[in-house]
Design a protein around this motif. Structure first.
Motif, PDB file in Angstrom:
ATOM      1  N   PRO A   1      88.449  16.636  47.108  1.00 60.63           N
ATOM      2  CA  PRO A   1      89.773  16.853  47.707  1.00 60.63           C
ATOM      3  C   PRO A   1      89.655  17.255  49.179  1.00 60.63           C
ATOM      4  O   PRO A   1      88.591  17.141  49.774  1.00 60.63           O
ATOM      5  CB  PRO A   1      90.352  17.971  46.854  1.00 60.63           C
ATOM      6  N   ALA A   2      90.749  17.760  49.738  1.00 55.27           N
ATOM      7  CA  ALA A   2      90.908  17.849  51.191  1.00 55.27           C
ATOM      8  C   ALA A   2      90.405  19.134  51.834  1.00 55.27           C
ATOM      9  O   ALA A   2      91.116  19.763  52.613  1.00 55.27           O
ATOM     10  CB  ALA A   2      92.382  17.655  51.532  1.00 55.27           C
ATOM     11  N   TYR A   3      89.198  19.565  51.489  1.00 53.48           N
ATOM     12  CA  TYR A   3      88.617  20.739  52.131  1.00 53.48           C
ATOM     13  C   TYR A   3      87.191  20.410  52.515  1.00 53.48           C
ATOM     14  O   TYR A   3      86.367  20.120  51.642  1.00 53.48           O
ATOM     15  CB  TYR A   3      88.645  21.944  51.179  1.00 53.48           C
ATOM     16  N   ASP A   4      86.901  20.427  53.801  1.00 50.60           N
ATOM     17  CA  ASP A   4      85.540  20.138  54.235  1.00 50.60           C
ATOM     18  C   ASP A   4      84.682  21.366  53.976  1.00 50.60           C
ATOM     19  O   ASP A   4      84.729  22.352  54.721  1.00 50.60           O
ATOM     20  CB  ASP A   4      85.501  19.750  55.712  1.00 50.60           C
TER      21      ASP A   4
ATOM     22  N   HIS B   1      83.237  27.333  48.539  1.00 53.64           N
ATOM     23  CA  HIS B   1      84.012  26.205  48.020  1.00 53.64           C
ATOM     24  C   HIS B   1      83.087  25.003  47.802  1.00 53.64           C
ATOM     25  O   HIS B   1      83.290  24.211  46.886  1.00 53.64           O
ATOM     26  CB  HIS B   1      85.156  25.862  48.979  1.00 53.64           C
ATOM     27  N   GLY B   2      82.055  24.902  48.643  1.00 56.10           N
ATOM     28  CA  GLY B   2      81.032  23.867  48.446  1.00 56.10           C
ATOM     29  C   GLY B   2      80.302  24.083  47.137  1.00 56.10           C
ATOM     30  O   GLY B   2      80.047  23.128  46.382  1.00 56.10           O
ATOM     31  N   LEU B   3      79.983  25.343  46.850  1.00 52.28           N
ATOM     32  CA  LEU B   3      79.373  25.653  45.550  1.00 52.28           C
ATOM     33  C   LEU B   3      80.319  25.236  44.418  1.00 52.28           C
ATOM     34  O   LEU B   3      79.901  24.637  43.423  1.00 52.28           O
ATOM     35  CB  LEU B   3      79.064  27.151  45.463  1.00 52.28           C
ATOM     36  N   ALA B   4      81.602  25.533  44.601  1.00 49.59           N
ATOM     37  CA  ALA B   4      82.585  25.199  43.561  1.00 49.59           C
ATOM     38  C   ALA B   4      82.689  23.688  43.334  1.00 49.59           C
ATOM     39  O   ALA B   4      82.951  23.248  42.216  1.00 49.59           O
ATOM     40  CB  ALA B   4      83.953  25.781  43.927  1.00 49.59           C
ATOM     41  N   TYR B   5      82.486  22.893  44.390  1.00 50.97           N
ATOM     42  CA  TYR B   5      82.483  21.429  44.208  1.00 50.97           C
ATOM     43  C   TYR B   5      81.331  21.013  43.289  1.00 50.97           C
ATOM     44  O   TYR B   5      81.421  20.045  42.549  1.00 50.97           O
ATOM     45  CB  TYR B   5      82.304  20.714  45.564  1.00 50.97           C
ATOM     46  N   MET B   6      80.212  21.760  43.386  1.00 47.83           N
ATOM     47  CA  MET B   6      79.046  21.426  42.552  1.00 47.83           C
ATOM     48  C   MET B   6      79.197  21.933  41.128  1.00 47.83           C
ATOM     49  O   MET B   6      78.827  21.257  40.173  1.00 47.83           O
ATOM     50  CB  MET B   6      77.782  22.048  43.160  1.00 47.83           C
TER      51      MET B   6
ATOM     52  N   CYS C   1      86.134  19.496  43.009  1.00 48.43           N
ATOM     53  CA  CYS C   1      87.501  19.886  42.657  1.00 48.43           C
ATOM     54  C   CYS C   1      87.877  21.149  43.397  1.00 48.43           C
ATOM     55  O   CYS C   1      87.068  22.057  43.550  1.00 48.43           O
ATOM     56  CB  CYS C   1      87.580  20.110  41.152  1.00 48.43           C
ATOM     57  N   HIS C   2      89.130  21.196  43.844  1.00 50.23           N
ATOM     58  CA  HIS C   2      89.602  22.400  44.539  1.00 50.23           C
ATOM     59  C   HIS C   2      90.254  23.387  43.580  1.00 50.23           C
ATOM     60  O   HIS C   2      90.589  24.496  43.967  1.00 50.23           O
ATOM     61  CB  HIS C   2      90.597  22.023  45.636  1.00 50.23           C
ATOM     62  N   LEU C   3      90.467  22.955  42.335  1.00 51.87           N
ATOM     63  CA  LEU C   3      91.272  23.783  41.433  1.00 51.87           C
ATOM     64  C   LEU C   3      90.503  24.457  40.296  1.00 51.87           C
ATOM     65  O   LEU C   3      91.036  25.344  39.647  1.00 51.87           O
ATOM     66  CB  LEU C   3      92.396  22.937  40.820  1.00 51.87           C
ATOM     67  N   ARG C   4      89.279  24.009  40.020  1.00 49.25           N
ATOM     68  CA  ARG C   4      88.553  24.652  38.916  1.00 49.25           C
ATOM     69  C   ARG C   4      88.207  26.091  39.265  1.00 49.25           C
ATOM     70  O   ARG C   4      88.142  26.955  38.398  1.00 49.25           O
ATOM     71  CB  ARG C   4      87.273  23.883  38.552  1.00 49.25           C
ATOM     72  N   ALA C   5      87.933  26.348  40.556  1.00 46.97           N
ATOM     73  CA  ALA C   5      87.722  27.732  40.985  1.00 46.97           C
ATOM     74  C   ALA C   5      88.818  28.167  41.962  1.00 46.97           C
ATOM     75  O   ALA C   5      88.994  29.357  42.193  1.00 46.97           O
ATOM     76  CB  ALA C   5      86.359  27.890  41.635  1.00 46.97           C
ATOM     77  N   GLY C   6      89.520  27.211  42.502  1.00 43.17           N
ATOM     78  CA  GLY C   6      90.567  27.538  43.487  1.00 43.17           C
ATOM     79  C   GLY C   6      90.010  28.383  44.621  1.00 43.17           C
ATOM     80  O   GLY C   6      90.673  29.263  45.150  1.00 43.17           O
ATOM     81  N   PHE C   7      88.758  28.097  45.021  1.00 41.90           N
ATOM     82  CA  PHE C   7      88.052  29.025  45.899  1.00 41.90           C
ATOM     83  C   PHE C   7      88.377  28.836  47.377  1.00 41.90           C
ATOM     84  O   PHE C   7      87.967  29.624  48.213  1.00 41.90           O
ATOM     85  CB  PHE C   7      86.535  28.909  45.666  1.00 41.90           C
ATOM     86  N   TYR C   8      89.144  27.785  47.693  1.00 41.95           N
ATOM     87  CA  TYR C   8      89.493  27.598  49.097  1.00 41.95           C
ATOM     88  C   TYR C   8      90.362  28.752  49.607  1.00 41.95           C
ATOM     89  O   TYR C   8      90.226  29.189  50.742  1.00 41.95           O
ATOM     90  CB  TYR C   8      90.196  26.250  49.329  1.00 41.95           C
TER      91      TYR C   8
END
Lengths: 148, 609
Positions: B428-431, B438-443, B450-457
């Protein structure tokens, strides 16, 4: 003229919060078959609340005229049902142009929550207001229903 | 226990049979509802090693614990299955009312297995369950299908369906209900593989809360809390893209041109602060949401005249906008409409086009191979045109319909260097180069980036959240534990059926009160987080079992090797050392092996083994 529920389809988001709150307030449980109003969510452009107009819109008193036992009366401009007299024949449900006359053991319908309507309180968008009857808004909803 | 029926409807499409499995309070105490139920059904019922598009795959649908009750933003429904896009267990949450209607029909969840012999739809009306012929619906759009079914059954039935993309097994096909989608992970293709065009439900049974009076009070109270929250007005006027300008200009983490840049220089043209006043004609909301971030966006004139969508969401402004270098909001809106009508996830669809555009830019793909001009410069026309081809699997659209991972493997020639994904999921839309956690959360997200599984942004961009303050978005320190905790919390959210946009004020300690009012069951905060941990472990264990291990979690080359070249986050990158440190910390926080396997002791502790 007593205040009535007035629907504003252009403000309705289709969330159905009013429907659930209505059912919960009146019945203590939730079921859209017993909500006294309905939210239609038809397509991407169209969401609208359908409320009881207490026959303001056409002045025909369809349900009053249809009742064979005179259980439905207009008192101070508000349509009420005498549940003791109602024989649950369903005539009123059949004629209501808005589909907001409901039936379980007896007919039942919107009673404006005794002057403090729950749906109005729960609508965050002002899509249902409690104010002077507004025929133009009722006609909008009727047109939307006819297109369904 | 109130609110639940203790019944799960199981449908076998191959056998055209249905059965009801009974459950009791223990099931709710263990899995809560929504995502918890849906994940449990897939985790326990799908045979190991099943291909995602084979009949044995299990697709489950479950309304959140709050769904059907008037709790602001609490009407969500979870779908889950093994994903054809990621090969992992994907759950996807939607705001349509189909789940609540299932509950009114008398079921807490629905599980579908098998494959219908011919195109079919499932009709459920209380105790009546039928598999019906969908010959007239096959090939039709997600707008035509509910129209036709409502003409047949009445205006009040609820319909979840797939479009042509789902029928054609596009890897990121979605499921639609009321213009709201279970968007991610290709669950629409799973329905398509089962020859299942739609699920039609009418329910007439009561939903009884434990304390009706208290529920009315709680519902109204939270509606006011929400209305008084700082961003209420902005969010309801401008929708989810409200903070686009801030992300782009202040934070510099708005991925542009397939992540070659992190600031979109033409941002003004796609910013809701530009378009909301010009194109939005009405507010739209998910079921049971009193904070309408949905916008009816209509184009009245020009070459895109006639477009009408519930959008554009923040993520779509990136995927069909910035990711493709597309500054035409009308073109992006048309793209959004094509995705909706054909039934495709806007994030993956747009990100995949952006990826192909970079390949054209680098000469890896030629105009001849693609069959059309597909460049960042002509994106206004190219984006809608390519989306049509992808959804219908025509020409080169057939390759891009596979998503960036598989498409890059098919294209070869170093294309994988530019494929941005984790576990096969386009991000999704977060570099995340400028947002390490949030990079960890993508992994770690079990369904891929995903931006929503941890919503860490939110914690990283704002700098504080819930239990934490002074969060440094550029630091990998402590992120393993924080991401794991947020994942557990978000599993709870998806199980009660709340929208993630409420997570700022509907914190876990507030949920216990509402759950008790609705069910009569008392939970402590720790018990809820424990359920979240259990749900996450089921997904993690499923994925490991299906062969998805740490090597598949890793970030793509661009995040690790190409520092952000522009804007406030210039120079940011996640190094391999940082990546591995965060992963090790995360595995330790979860008590998983370093390879990403939940240990037998952990599974036993969570009563999963």
């Amino acid at each position: 003229m007593p205040k009535m529920l007035v629907p504003y389809p252009e403000k309705c988001t289709g969330c159905r919060f009013c429907e659930m709150a209505c059912s919960l307030y009146h019945e203590g449980k939730i079921n859209h078959t017993n909500a006294r109003l309905q939210v239609h969510k038809r397509d991407v452009r169209t969401d609208f609340p359908v409320v009881c107009t207490h026959c303001i819109v056409c002045g025909e008193d369809c349900c009053v005229q249809a009742c064979p036992v005179e259980a439905i009366k207009v008192e101070d401009g508000i349509v009420t049902i005498d549940e003791d007299e109602c024989t649950a024949c369903g005539s009123c449900v059949d004629v209501c142009p808005f589909g907001v006359m409901r039936m379980e053991d007896t007919a039942f319908k919107c009673d404006l929550c005794g002057g403090d309507p729950t749906c109005v309180k729960f609508c965050p968008m002002g899509a249902i207001k409690y104010e002077e009857p507004n025929t133009e808004q009722y006609e909008k909803v009727r047109t939307l229903l006819e297109a369904e | 226990m109130k609110a639940f029926h203790g019944k799960i409807l199981k449908v076998d499409l191959s056998e055209e049979k249905s059965a009801v499995k009974t459950t009791d309070e223990r099931y709710v105490r263990k899995y809560l509802g929504g995502q918890g139920f849906a994940v449990e059904l897939v985790y326990h019922d799908m045979p190991q090693g099943t291909d995602a598009l084979a009949p044995d795959n299990v697709i489950a649908m479950a309304p959140g614990l709050f769904a059907g009750f008037p709790l602001p933003t609490g009407g969500k429904t979870a779908f889950a299955a093994k994903s054809p896009q990621t090969g992992t267990l994907v759950e996807s949450i939607m705001g349509g009312a189909i789940g609540a209607e299932l509950r009114h029909a008398g079921y807490d969840a629905l599980e579908i297995v098998g494959r219908a012999e011919k195109p079919s739809y499932l009709f459920i009306e209380d105790d009546r369950v039928e598999v019906e012929d969908a010959a007239d619906l096959w090939g039709r759009s997600t707008r035509e299908v509910p129209d036709l079914l409502k003409k047949k059954y009445g205006w009040d039935v609820k319909v979840a369906c797939i479009g042509v993309a789902g029928e054609k097994l596009v890897k990121f096909a979605c499921i639609d209900c009321e213009e709201r989608q279970a968007g991610r992970g290709g669950l629409g293709a799973v329905m398509g593989s089962k020859n299942l065009k739609a699920i039609v439900i009418r329910g007439t049974k009561d939903l009884e809360p434990a304390d009706p009076g208290a529920l009315l009070e709680v519902a109204l109270r939270y509606q006011k809390v929400m209305e008084n929250a700082p961003s209420f007005k902005e969010d309801t006027v401008y929708g989810t893209g409200e903070f686009l300008g801030w992300i782009n200009k202040e934070k510099g983490v708005f991925p542009t041109r397939n992540w070659q840049l992190s600031v979109f220089e033409e941002r003004e043209k796609i910013d809701p602060y530009y378009w909301a006043t010009r194109y939005v004609t009405k507010n739209k909301a998910c079921f049971a949401c009193t904070k309408p971030c949905g916008k009816l966006f209509e184009v009245k004139e020009g070459k895109f005249a006639g477009v009408a969508i519930d959008g554009l969401e923040y993520e779509t402004l990136y995927s069909l906008g910035a990711a493709c270098g597309n500054a035409s909001i009308e073109s992006a809106a048309r793209g959004n409409e094509i995705c909706d009508v054909l039934g495709m996830d806007t994030i993956s669809a747009g990100a995949t086009i952006g990826f192909a555009m970079e390949l054209v830019q680098r000469g890896i793909l030629t105009e001849e191979e693609v069959g059309m001009r597909l460049t960042f410069e002509n994106s206004e026309d190219a984006v809608p045109a390519m989306l049509e081809r992808m959804g219908n699997r025509e020409g080169f659209g057939d390759v891009l319909a596979e998503g960036v991972r598989l498409a890059s493997q098919r294209i070869g020639k170093d294309a994988e260097r530019y494929a941005i994904h984790t576990k096969g999921m386009e991000p999704p839309a977060y570099d995340v180069r400028g947002m390490k956690g949030h990079g960890l959360a993508y992994m770690t997200s079990t369904r891929g980036a995903c931006h929503l599984r941890a919503g860490f942004y939110a914690p990283e961009l704002v700098g504080k959240f819930w239990r934490w303050e002074g969060i440094d978005r550029q630091s990998p320190e402590g992120k393993g534990q924080m991401v794991a905790t947020m994942e557990d919390f978000m599993c709870v959210y998806d199980s009660v059926g709340l929208c993630k946009f409420s997570r700022g004020f509907f914190l876990i300690e507030k949920l216990t009160e509402v759950i008790e009012v609705i069910t009569g069951l008392k939970f402590t905060e720790d018990e809820l987080l424990r359920i979240g941990e259990r749900i996450h472990n089921m997904k993690g264990h499923f994925n490991y079992r299906e062969g998805v291990t740490r090597k598949d979690w890793l970030l793509p080359p661009r995040i690790l090797q190409d520092p952000i070249p522009d804007g406030p986050s210039q120079g940011s990158v996640i190094t391999s050392e940082q990546m591995n440190k965060m992963l090790d910390d995360y595995m330790a926080a979860r008590a998983w092996t370093t390879d990403g396997e939940p240990t037998p002791e952990k599974l036993k502790e969570l009563e999963l083994a």
